[in-house]
Design an enzyme around this catalytic site. Structure first.
Site, PDB file in Angstrom:
ATOM      1  N   ASP A   1       0.846  -1.207   0.000  1.00  0.00           N
ATOM      2  CA  ASP A   1       0.000   0.000   0.000  1.00  0.00           C
ATOM      3  C   ASP A   1       0.874   1.249   0.000  1.00  0.00           C
ATOM      4  O   ASP A   1       1.776   1.381   0.844  1.00  0.00           O
ATOM      5  CB  ASP A   1      -0.888   0.029   1.250  1.00  0.00           C
ATOM      6  CG  ASP A   1      -1.965  -1.037   1.229  1.00  0.00           C
ATOM      7  OD1 ASP A   1      -2.103  -1.743   0.197  1.00  0.00           O
ATOM      8  OD2 ASP A   1      -2.687  -1.163   2.238  1.00  0.00           O
TER       9      ASP A   1
ATOM     10  N   GLY B   1      -3.319  -5.381   1.173  1.00  0.00           N
ATOM     11  CA  GLY B   1      -4.005  -6.411   0.381  1.00  0.00           C
ATOM     12  C   GLY B   1      -5.060  -7.029   1.279  1.00  0.00           C
ATOM     13  O   GLY B   1      -4.766  -7.395   2.420  1.00  0.00           O
TER      14      GLY B   1
ATOM     15  N   ALA C   1      -4.121 -10.551   2.610  1.00  0.00           N
ATOM     16  CA  ALA C   1      -3.009 -10.523   3.572  1.00  0.00           C
ATOM     17  C   ALA C   1      -3.434  -9.866   4.881  1.00  0.00           C
ATOM     18  O   ALA C   1      -3.075 -10.333   5.968  1.00  0.00           O
ATOM     19  CB  ALA C   1      -1.829  -9.782   2.959  1.00  0.00           C
TER      20      ALA C   1
ATOM     21  N   THR D   1     -21.298  -4.913   7.918  1.00  0.00           N
ATOM     22  CA  THR D   1     -20.465  -4.021   8.730  1.00  0.00           C
ATOM     23  C   THR D   1     -20.781  -2.580   8.305  1.00  0.00           C
ATOM     24  O   THR D   1     -20.795  -2.258   7.116  1.00  0.00           O
ATOM     25  CB  THR D   1     -18.969  -4.319   8.524  1.00  0.00           C
ATOM     26  OG1 THR D   1     -18.647  -4.180   7.141  1.00  0.00           O
ATOM     27  CG2 THR D   1     -18.603  -5.727   8.967  1.00  0.00           C
TER      28      THR D   1
ATOM     29  N   LYS E   1     -21.698   2.771  12.670  1.00  0.00           N
ATOM     30  CA  LYS E   1     -23.074   2.331  13.019  1.00  0.00           C
ATOM     31  C   LYS E   1     -23.074   0.882  13.526  1.00  0.00           C
ATOM     32  O   LYS E   1     -24.133   0.317  13.804  1.00  0.00           O
ATOM     33  CB  LYS E   1     -23.996   2.413  11.800  1.00  0.00           C
ATOM     34  CG  LYS E   1     -24.083   3.772  11.183  1.00  0.00           C
ATOM     35  CD  LYS E   1     -25.161   4.596  11.877  1.00  0.00           C
ATOM     36  CE  LYS E   1     -25.084   6.030  11.470  1.00  0.00           C
ATOM     37  NZ  LYS E   1     -24.494   6.929  12.436  1.00  0.00           N
TER      38      LYS E   1
ATOM     39  N   ASP F   1      -7.721   6.491  10.433  1.00  0.00           N
ATOM     40  CA  ASP F   1      -7.533   5.829   9.135  1.00  0.00           C
ATOM     41  C   ASP F   1      -8.401   4.570   9.116  1.00  0.00           C
ATOM     42  O   ASP F   1      -8.168   3.639   9.889  1.00  0.00           O
ATOM     43  CB  ASP F   1      -6.042   5.474   8.965  1.00  0.00           C
ATOM     44  CG  ASP F   1      -5.736   4.812   7.626  1.00  0.00           C
ATOM     45  OD1 ASP F   1      -6.685   4.514   6.871  1.00  0.00           O
ATOM     46  OD2 ASP F   1      -4.545   4.591   7.343  1.00  0.00           O
TER      47      ASP F   1
ATOM     48  N   ASP G   1     -11.139  -5.692   6.993  1.00  0.00           N
ATOM     49  CA  ASP G   1     -10.256  -6.875   7.020  1.00  0.00           C
ATOM     50  C   ASP G   1      -9.986  -7.305   8.454  1.00  0.00           C
ATOM     51  O   ASP G   1      -9.961  -8.499   8.762  1.00  0.00           O
ATOM     52  CB  ASP G   1      -8.919  -6.562   6.323  1.00  0.00           C
ATOM     53  CG  ASP G   1      -9.119  -6.138   4.875  1.00  0.00           C
ATOM     54  OD1 ASP G   1     -10.102  -6.590   4.263  1.00  0.00           O
ATOM     55  OD2 ASP G   1      -8.301  -5.348   4.379  1.00  0.00           O
TER      56      ASP G   1
HETATM   57  O1  RIB Z   1      -8.985  -3.354   2.667  1.00  0.00           O
HETATM   58  C1  RIB Z   1      -7.829  -2.561   2.601  1.00  0.00           C
HETATM   59  C2  RIB Z   1      -6.934  -3.064   1.524  1.00  0.00           C
HETATM   60  O2  RIB Z   1      -7.562  -2.894   0.269  1.00  0.00           O
HETATM   61  C3  RIB Z   1      -5.622  -2.312   1.397  1.00  0.00           C
HETATM   62  O3  RIB Z   1      -4.619  -2.861   2.212  1.00  0.00           O
HETATM   63  C4  RIB Z   1      -5.329  -2.377  -0.098  1.00  0.00           C
HETATM   64  O4  RIB Z   1      -4.182  -3.099  -0.410  1.00  0.00           O
HETATM   65  C5  RIB Z   1      -6.572  -2.974  -0.733  1.00  0.00           C
HETATM   66  O5  RIB Z   1      -6.425  -4.315  -1.015  1.00  0.00           O
END
Ligand code: RIB
Length: 307
Positions: free
Chosen positions: A13, A39, A42, A220, A224, A246, A252
């Site tokens: 990123d 990602g 990941a 999600t 909220k 952020d 994820d």
């Molecule tokens: O969900 C966030 C991710 O979306 C970031 O890390 C970016 O790489 C994209 O895959």
């Protein structure tokens, strides 16, 4: 204990921190640029592992410096990288992200190696009954469908996070146990305009997806909270109020933590509460994988939260 298997994307990123997102055609100055491991696949693997479950990553990297760094990062996290292959003459996936002072982000992903899969990945899937297999939409549909077909044949649970969103094939829908969507994905898959402020509206969107044949849906909604739906019940979990900086990888973090919670024996509402806390911590920190909390951090807040 059973394991999490994440079949998904791995990106570097490249993040520009800005006051406000630029408008189309506008040039603006940002505050700084940073590089973070990311990602969706990941990040979810990091979240599974930090929340305490054995985690296997299956993904594709290029033979460039980003690939080297991202593989080293996953090893350092204790993730089993037995399913990560590096492809010659290929660029590692990357994501160009702007994060505004409001904490909202926008993301452009360049798939690179994440789009290059031959059939060999099926040999890297030692799925056992009771494992949980996770995928997202940053890798080819064919790979996701074959993964879930094998997962169901092996008696594993499957979790699909359909982002970046596009229609879900009937085969994939029927092999998905848990669908995790945000309001944008809920709108795209249900074909309805979704207002995250309206519980009735969220309920209507989720009901449409249940009618389409999905069995359990987790929605999600950021500040909220989270809503859970299946044919027999619905459940509401409110968000913690935090000072967000952020929002990258909050979803994820939620999904990986949900998986770890389920693997540790929690039921879906309890695992979702745990995951909700983990995601609320992640938004208070910059970056994707770098923002994901550990089990110790989450448990500390969970104890306070349930008092
Ligand atoms: O969900 C966030 C991710 O979306 C970031 O890390 C970016 O790489 C994209 O895959």
């Amino acid at each position: 204990m059973n394991k999490a298997i994440v079949v998904g994307s791995i990106n570097m990123d490249i993040v520009a921190f800005v006051k406000d997102h630029p408008k189309v055609g506008e040039t603006i100055f940002g505050r700084e640029v940073k590089y973070f491991p990311g990602g969706k696949g990941a990040n979810q693997a990091v979240s599974c592992k930090r929340l305490g479950c054995e985690t296997l990553m299956v993904g594709r990297l290029g033979d460039d410096a980003f690939g080297e760094q991202l593989l080293a990062f996953q090893r350092q996290e204790g993730i089993d990288v037995g399913g990560v292959r590096r492809l010659p003459n290929t660029a590692t996936g990357s994501a160009f992200i702007t994060v505004a002072e409001s904490s909202a982000n926008s993301i452009v992903v360049i798939p690179g190696a994440n789009a290059q899969w031959d059939e060999s990945f099926l040999d890297d899937l030692p799925i056992e009954a009771g494992d949980i297999v996770l995928t997202q939409f940053e890798i080819p549909d064919r790979v996701i469908e074959q993964t879930f077909t094998k997962a169901k044949a092996c008696g594993a649970m499957t979790i699909l996070n359909p982002t970046p969103v596009h229609p879900v094939s009937p085969l994939l829908r029927d092999s998905t146990d848990l669908l995790v969507v945000n309001e944008i994905e809920l709108a795209a898959l249900s074909g309805m305009a979704i207002d995250a402020e309206s519980d009735e509206n969220i309920y209507a969107g989720a009901s449409t997806l249940l009618q389409h044949g999905f069995s359990t849906i987790v929605v999600t909604l950021g500040e909220k909270g989270v809503r859970l739906f299946n044919a027999d019940r619905q459940h509401r979990i409110d968000a913690r109020t935090v000072q967000a900086v952020d929002s990258t990888a909050a979803g994820d973090t939620f999904i990986g933590s949900l998986t770890a919670g389920l693997l540790s024996g929690l039921d879906l509402p309890e695992a979702a509460k745990l995951a909700n806390i983990a995601a609320s911590i992640s938004v208070t920190r910059a970056g994707a994988a770098s923002s994901i909390p550990t089990l110790v951090e989450v448990e500390k807040l969970r104890a306070a939260y349930s008092r």
